[in-house]
Design a protein around this motif. Structure first.
Motif, PDB file in Angstrom:
ATOM      1  N   PHE A   1       0.820  -1.205   0.000  1.00 51.79           N
ATOM      2  CA  PHE A   1       0.000   0.000   0.000  1.00 51.79           C
ATOM      3  C   PHE A   1       0.854   1.255   0.000  1.00 51.79           C
ATOM      4  O   PHE A   1       1.939   1.281   0.588  1.00 51.79           O
ATOM      5  CB  PHE A   1      -0.914   0.025   1.233  1.00 51.79           C
ATOM      6  CG  PHE A   1      -2.034  -0.961   1.184  1.00 51.79           C
ATOM      7  CD1 PHE A   1      -3.269  -0.609   0.655  1.00 51.79           C
ATOM      8  CD2 PHE A   1      -1.858  -2.258   1.643  1.00 51.79           C
ATOM      9  CE1 PHE A   1      -4.301  -1.540   0.597  1.00 51.79           C
ATOM     10  CE2 PHE A   1      -2.883  -3.185   1.594  1.00 51.79           C
ATOM     11  CZ  PHE A   1      -4.113  -2.822   1.074  1.00 51.79           C
ATOM     12  N   VAL A   2       0.348   2.291  -0.668  1.00 53.91           N
ATOM     13  CA  VAL A   2       0.950   3.618  -0.673  1.00 53.91           C
ATOM     14  C   VAL A   2      -0.151   4.609  -0.301  1.00 53.91           C
ATOM     15  O   VAL A   2      -1.326   4.238  -0.219  1.00 53.91           O
ATOM     16  CB  VAL A   2       1.549   3.972  -2.058  1.00 53.91           C
ATOM     17  CG1 VAL A   2       2.681   3.011  -2.422  1.00 53.91           C
ATOM     18  CG2 VAL A   2       0.485   3.974  -3.139  1.00 53.91           C
ATOM     19  N   LEU A   3       0.216   5.869  -0.102  1.00 51.50           N
ATOM     20  CA  LEU A   3      -0.795   6.898   0.104  1.00 51.50           C
ATOM     21  C   LEU A   3      -1.415   7.235  -1.242  1.00 51.50           C
ATOM     22  O   LEU A   3      -0.715   7.330  -2.251  1.00 51.50           O
ATOM     23  CB  LEU A   3      -0.185   8.143   0.747  1.00 51.50           C
ATOM     24  CG  LEU A   3       0.376   7.939   2.154  1.00 51.50           C
ATOM     25  CD1 LEU A   3       1.031   9.233   2.644  1.00 51.50           C
ATOM     26  CD2 LEU A   3      -0.709   7.492   3.121  1.00 51.50           C
ATOM     27  N   CYS A   4      -2.720   7.396  -1.273  1.00 50.55           N
ATOM     28  CA  CYS A   4      -3.408   7.698  -2.533  1.00 50.55           C
ATOM     29  C   CYS A   4      -3.027   9.083  -3.033  1.00 50.55           C
ATOM     30  O   CYS A   4      -2.897  10.031  -2.257  1.00 50.55           O
ATOM     31  CB  CYS A   4      -4.927   7.643  -2.345  1.00 50.55           C
ATOM     32  SG  CYS A   4      -5.568   6.001  -2.001  1.00 50.55           S
ATOM     33  N   GLY A   5      -2.879   9.174  -4.326  1.00 52.67           N
ATOM     34  CA  GLY A   5      -2.639  10.444  -4.987  1.00 52.67           C
ATOM     35  C   GLY A   5      -3.751  10.668  -5.995  1.00 52.67           C
ATOM     36  O   GLY A   5      -4.848  10.131  -5.853  1.00 52.67           O
TER      37      GLY A   5
ATOM     38  N   GLY B   1      -7.734   7.726   7.415  1.00 56.70           N
ATOM     39  CA  GLY B   1      -7.623   6.757   8.492  1.00 56.70           C
ATOM     40  C   GLY B   1      -8.631   5.633   8.487  1.00 56.70           C
ATOM     41  O   GLY B   1      -8.432   4.618   9.154  1.00 56.70           O
ATOM     42  N   ASP B   2      -9.733   5.793   7.733  1.00 64.86           N
ATOM     43  CA  ASP B   2     -10.741   4.722   7.703  1.00 64.86           C
ATOM     44  C   ASP B   2     -11.184   4.333   6.296  1.00 64.86           C
ATOM     45  O   ASP B   2     -12.156   3.607   6.134  1.00 64.86           O
ATOM     46  CB  ASP B   2     -11.955   5.079   8.566  1.00 64.86           C
ATOM     47  CG  ASP B   2     -12.621   6.388   8.186  1.00 64.86           C
ATOM     48  OD1 ASP B   2     -12.489   6.836   7.031  1.00 64.86           O
ATOM     49  OD2 ASP B   2     -13.287   6.975   9.057  1.00 64.86           O
TER      50      ASP B   2
ATOM     51  N   LEU C   1      -1.785   3.049   6.984  1.00 65.65           N
ATOM     52  CA  LEU C   1      -0.835   2.615   5.958  1.00 65.65           C
ATOM     53  C   LEU C   1       0.145   1.599   6.545  1.00 65.65           C
ATOM     54  O   LEU C   1       0.374   0.528   5.967  1.00 65.65           O
ATOM     55  CB  LEU C   1      -0.086   3.821   5.389  1.00 65.65           C
ATOM     56  CG  LEU C   1       1.003   3.522   4.358  1.00 65.65           C
ATOM     57  CD1 LEU C   1       0.404   2.976   3.069  1.00 65.65           C
ATOM     58  CD2 LEU C   1       1.812   4.781   4.075  1.00 65.65           C
ATOM     59  N   ALA C   2       0.706   1.901   7.711  1.00 68.32           N
ATOM     60  CA  ALA C   2       1.660   0.997   8.350  1.00 68.32           C
ATOM     61  C   ALA C   2       0.996  -0.326   8.733  1.00 68.32           C
ATOM     62  O   ALA C   2       1.574  -1.399   8.537  1.00 68.32           O
ATOM     63  CB  ALA C   2       2.271   1.668   9.583  1.00 68.32           C
ATOM     64  N   LEU C   3      -0.218  -0.262   9.279  1.00 66.99           N
ATOM     65  CA  LEU C   3      -0.925  -1.483   9.670  1.00 66.99           C
ATOM     66  C   LEU C   3      -1.231  -2.384   8.478  1.00 66.99           C
ATOM     67  O   LEU C   3      -1.059  -3.600   8.545  1.00 66.99           O
ATOM     68  CB  LEU C   3      -2.218  -1.132  10.401  1.00 66.99           C
ATOM     69  CG  LEU C   3      -2.064  -0.567  11.812  1.00 66.99           C
ATOM     70  CD1 LEU C   3      -3.397  -0.012  12.306  1.00 66.99           C
ATOM     71  CD2 LEU C   3      -1.532  -1.626  12.763  1.00 66.99           C
TER      72      LEU C   3
END
Length: 149
Positions: free
Chosen positions: A36-40, A51-52, A91-93
């Protein structure tokens, strides 16, 4: 009355008493994973929105058992800071290993997101966020994260 109680409980052959919880389907073995990455702004396949909410294999998923601070837009700086922390922690989880997804009573929310509980080893990742102060249990309504709201 005995018959009604028998509907909720039963004895196995060794005399152990089990409740109706014994009949509830347990989540499948943790078999799902992705990087997973952060969405762009680009194509969303496996990424974290906040967060959810996250995308998994091209499907938008809302974690159904929690509520986290809003990021689009946050109503105050404290909500933004806590929302960013919840997003980073999710993201980490998700990247920490295999997990499972289970549906609840509703399959989707009004925005078309799949409502799922995310678990690892039988423990809700939403509960982890709650224990860390980055989420609240979902009670059907959004509550403010700003002082005085």
């Amino acid at each position: 009355m005995v018959i009604a109680a028998a509907g909720w409980m039963y004895l196995d052959r060794s005399g152990h008493l089990y409740s109706a919880a014994a009949f509830v389907k347990r989540p499948a073995k943790d078999a799902l994973s992705a990087s997973f990455v952060l969405c762009g702004d680009s194509h969303r396949t496996n990424c974290v929105v906040d967060g959810d909410t996250f995308w998994f294999e091209g499907q938008k998923i809302r974690i159904g058992d929690i509520d986290t601070p809003e990021l689009s837009p946050p109503r105050c700086e404290a909500e933004r800071v806590k929302g960013e922390a919840a997003k980073s922690r999710l993201l980490a989880l998700l990247n920490a290993g295999k997990f499972s997804l289970s549906a609840g009573f509703r399959d989707e929310d009004k925005y078309g997101r799949k409502l799922r509980t995310v678990s690892r080893a039988g423990n809700s990742l939403g509960d982890v966020l709650i224990k860390e102060g980055l989420a609240r249990p979902w009670d059907g309504a959004r509550h403010g994260w700003c002082e005085g709201h």
